[in-house]
Design a protein around this motif. Structure first.
Motif, PDB file in Angstrom:
ATOM      1  N   GLU A 176       0.489  42.868  46.153  1.00 33.94           N
ATOM      2  CA  GLU A 176       0.258  41.985  47.307  1.00 33.94           C
ATOM      3  C   GLU A 176      -0.565  40.771  46.890  1.00 33.94           C
ATOM      4  O   GLU A 176      -0.257  39.640  47.282  1.00 33.94           O
ATOM      5  N   GLU A 177      -1.613  40.997  46.126  1.00 28.98           N
ATOM      6  CA  GLU A 177      -2.463  39.890  45.667  1.00 28.98           C
ATOM      7  C   GLU A 177      -1.663  38.875  44.844  1.00 28.98           C
ATOM      8  O   GLU A 177      -1.919  37.667  44.903  1.00 28.98           O
ATOM      9  N   LEU A 178      -0.684  39.376  44.108  1.00 28.99           N
ATOM     10  CA  LEU A 178       0.128  38.512  43.263  1.00 28.99           C
ATOM     11  C   LEU A 178       1.275  37.859  44.030  1.00 28.99           C
ATOM     12  O   LEU A 178       2.028  37.070  43.455  1.00 28.99           O
ATOM     13  N   GLY A 179       1.398  38.209  45.302  1.00 23.52           N
ATOM     14  CA  GLY A 179       2.433  37.604  46.138  1.00 23.52           C
ATOM     15  C   GLY A 179       3.841  38.065  45.813  1.00 23.52           C
ATOM     16  O   GLY A 179       4.808  37.317  46.013  1.00 23.52           O
ATOM     17  N   VAL A 180       3.964  39.284  45.328  1.00 24.17           N
ATOM     18  CA  VAL A 180       5.284  39.803  44.952  1.00 24.17           C
ATOM     19  C   VAL A 180       6.063  40.181  46.218  1.00 24.17           C
ATOM     20  O   VAL A 180       5.542  40.903  47.072  1.00 24.17           O
ATOM     21  N   PRO A 181       7.299  39.713  46.376  1.00 22.88           N
ATOM     22  CA  PRO A 181       8.083  40.034  47.569  1.00 22.88           C
ATOM     23  C   PRO A 181       8.262  41.544  47.740  1.00 22.88           C
ATOM     24  O   PRO A 181       8.289  42.297  46.750  1.00 22.88           O
ATOM     25  N   ALA A 182       8.415  41.965  48.979  1.00 31.09           N
ATOM     26  CA  ALA A 182       8.497  43.393  49.295  1.00 31.09           C
ATOM     27  C   ALA A 182       9.712  44.056  48.682  1.00 31.09           C
ATOM     28  O   ALA A 182       9.734  45.288  48.510  1.00 31.09           O
TER      29      ALA A 182
ATOM     30  N   ALA B  53       5.307  41.949  34.827  1.00 34.07           N
ATOM     31  CA  ALA B  53       6.431  42.533  35.560  1.00 34.07           C
ATOM     32  C   ALA B  53       6.530  41.925  36.955  1.00 34.07           C
ATOM     33  O   ALA B  53       7.627  41.615  37.437  1.00 34.07           O
ATOM     34  N   ALA B  54       5.387  41.747  37.597  1.00 29.49           N
ATOM     35  CA  ALA B  54       5.382  41.152  38.936  1.00 29.49           C
ATOM     36  C   ALA B  54       5.977  39.750  38.908  1.00 29.49           C
ATOM     37  O   ALA B  54       6.769  39.369  39.776  1.00 29.49           O
ATOM     38  N   ALA B  55       5.632  38.961  37.888  1.00 26.81           N
ATOM     39  CA  ALA B  55       6.139  37.596  37.784  1.00 26.81           C
ATOM     40  C   ALA B  55       7.635  37.570  37.493  1.00 26.81           C
ATOM     41  O   ALA B  55       8.351  36.657  37.920  1.00 26.81           O
ATOM     42  N   ALA B  56       8.124  38.587  36.790  1.00 27.24           N
ATOM     43  CA  ALA B  56       9.547  38.647  36.458  1.00 27.24           C
ATOM     44  C   ALA B  56      10.396  39.061  37.651  1.00 27.24           C
ATOM     45  O   ALA B  56      11.598  38.805  37.679  1.00 27.24           O
ATOM     46  N   ALA B  57       9.783  39.714  38.639  1.00 24.43           N
ATOM     47  CA  ALA B  57      10.461  40.125  39.876  1.00 24.43           C
ATOM     48  C   ALA B  57      11.680  41.001  39.633  1.00 24.43           C
ATOM     49  O   ALA B  57      12.806  40.671  40.031  1.00 24.43           O
ATOM     50  N   PRO B  58      11.498  42.168  38.993  1.00 27.57           N
ATOM     51  CA  PRO B  58      12.599  43.119  38.858  1.00 27.57           C
ATOM     52  C   PRO B  58      12.863  43.799  40.197  1.00 27.57           C
ATOM     53  O   PRO B  58      12.140  43.570  41.182  1.00 27.57           O
ATOM     54  N   ASP B  59      13.878  44.657  40.230  1.00 25.91           N
ATOM     55  CA  ASP B  59      14.117  45.442  41.441  1.00 25.91           C
ATOM     56  C   ASP B  59      12.993  46.436  41.680  1.00 25.91           C
ATOM     57  O   ASP B  59      12.668  46.753  42.825  1.00 25.91           O
TER      58      ASP B  59
ATOM     59  N   LEU C 237       1.565  44.825  34.332  1.00 25.49           N
ATOM     60  CA  LEU C 237       1.833  44.742  35.763  1.00 25.49           C
ATOM     61  C   LEU C 237       1.983  43.289  36.198  1.00 25.49           C
ATOM     62  O   LEU C 237       2.892  42.948  36.966  1.00 25.49           O
ATOM     63  N   GLU C 238       1.120  42.423  35.703  1.00 28.10           N
ATOM     64  CA  GLU C 238       1.200  41.008  36.080  1.00 28.10           C
ATOM     65  C   GLU C 238       2.488  40.371  35.564  1.00 28.10           C
ATOM     66  O   GLU C 238       3.144  39.600  36.273  1.00 28.10           O
TER      67      GLU C 238
END
Length: 292
Positions: free
Chosen positions: A111-117, A84-90, A81-82
């Motif tokens: 949200e904690e990881l700051g992933v855009p909506a 994937a979140a850093a890679a910012a897929p669709d 999950l971390e």
């Protein structure tokens, strides 16, 4: 009306570097870069790094890019999950979603990881408990924190967990498929049909695509590049249907029909609901055409 075509979404094993590179060129509407079922336990760490690198590099054009992680109850899920979140897929695809709490947990972590909506969450529906909880799972989409936008049906796992037969026509599963579509529509989710395993049997595959269309699904997950083009064709509105839809829209827009709930076109009664359906058909056709 903004629509993103999801006619064909191809699973690609995250451990196969050549397949991941090829994903950028295939005519699928989306690709699922998989860290779960298609990756052996001793290859999962390497696959995670490779998938993250490929997604960060981009170059997928209009294709929707999705990373399927391992479940958070596995040794690999949290790190998946971390990464994937850093890679910012669709989107991030969660396996074996059975309870709303799973979606809420992932939503909070993103949200904690700051992933855009704009990074969404897709949910695999592949267990008996998921089917029994399907309304509550779909309703989780009302909570923006969950980011839920798509159901992906895992018919192979459903067959395994229920002991139902995987047969042409899928009679043992028809009620479950209908429940998933109904729940998804209530809460504005898209639904992707499960895979067809016999990828050399194109007649069987096309028949199952046609069944998915009849059910009202938005597309189908596929396992081989040869399945992409027939899948795209099956889930694209036929030209004659698009032409009729444009005619319905134009008829309702004429001044003499302003404010009417029912009109007659070529001797057939047409209601406003048909105009709404026509607008979606045209929007989908335009979105497909825009992909080139």
């Amino acid at each position: 009306m903004a629509i993103r075509p999801r006619r064909s979404v191809l699973y690609m094993p995250g451990s196969n570097a050549r397949a991941l590179e090829k994903a950028r060129e295939l005519p699928a509407d989306g690709v699922i870069l998989d860290l779960e079922d298609s990756v052996a336990p001793d290859s999962k760490t390497e696959a995670r790094a490779r998938v993250a690198e490929v997604v960060k590099a981009g170059g997928f054009g209009p294709r929707e890019v999705v990373i399927r992680i391992n479940g958070l109850d596995t040794p690999w899920g949290a790190e998946d999950l971390e990464a994937a979140a850093a890679a910012a897929p669709d989107a991030i695809l969660l396996p074996k979603v059975e309870r709303v709490e799973q979606l809420e947990t992932v939503g909070r972590r993103l949200e904690e990881l700051g992933v855009p909506a704009q990074t969404r969450v897709w949910a695999m529906i592949e267990t008996p408990l998921a089917i029994l909880n399907i309304h509550a799972i779909a309703a989780a989409a009302r909570n923006p924190q969950t980011r839920l936008s798509v159901f992906v049906l895992g018919t192979n796992d459903l067959a395994k967990e229920t002991r139902a037969a995987l047969i042409p026509g899928r009679a043992p599963m028809l009620a479950w498929l209908s429940m998933c579509v109904a729940a998804a529509r209530v809460y504005g989710l898209d639904v992707l049909d499960g895979v067809w395993n016999q990828f050399k049997d194109m007649d069987g595959f096309q028949a199952e695509c046609a069944q998915g269309v009849e059910f009202g699904m938005d597309g189908k997950t596929v396992i081989h590049p040869s399945q992409i083009e027939p899948c795209n064709a099956a889930f694209s509105p036929p030209p004659a249907e698009v032409e009729r839809a444009r005619g319905i829209i134009a008829a309702f827009e004429r001044p003499e029909n302003a404010g009417k709930g029912v009109i007659t076109i070529d001797g057939r009664m047409v209601e406003l609901l048909h105009a709404e359906m026509a607008r979606r058909t045209v929007a989908l056709a335009d979105a497909i055409a825009a992909r080139g």
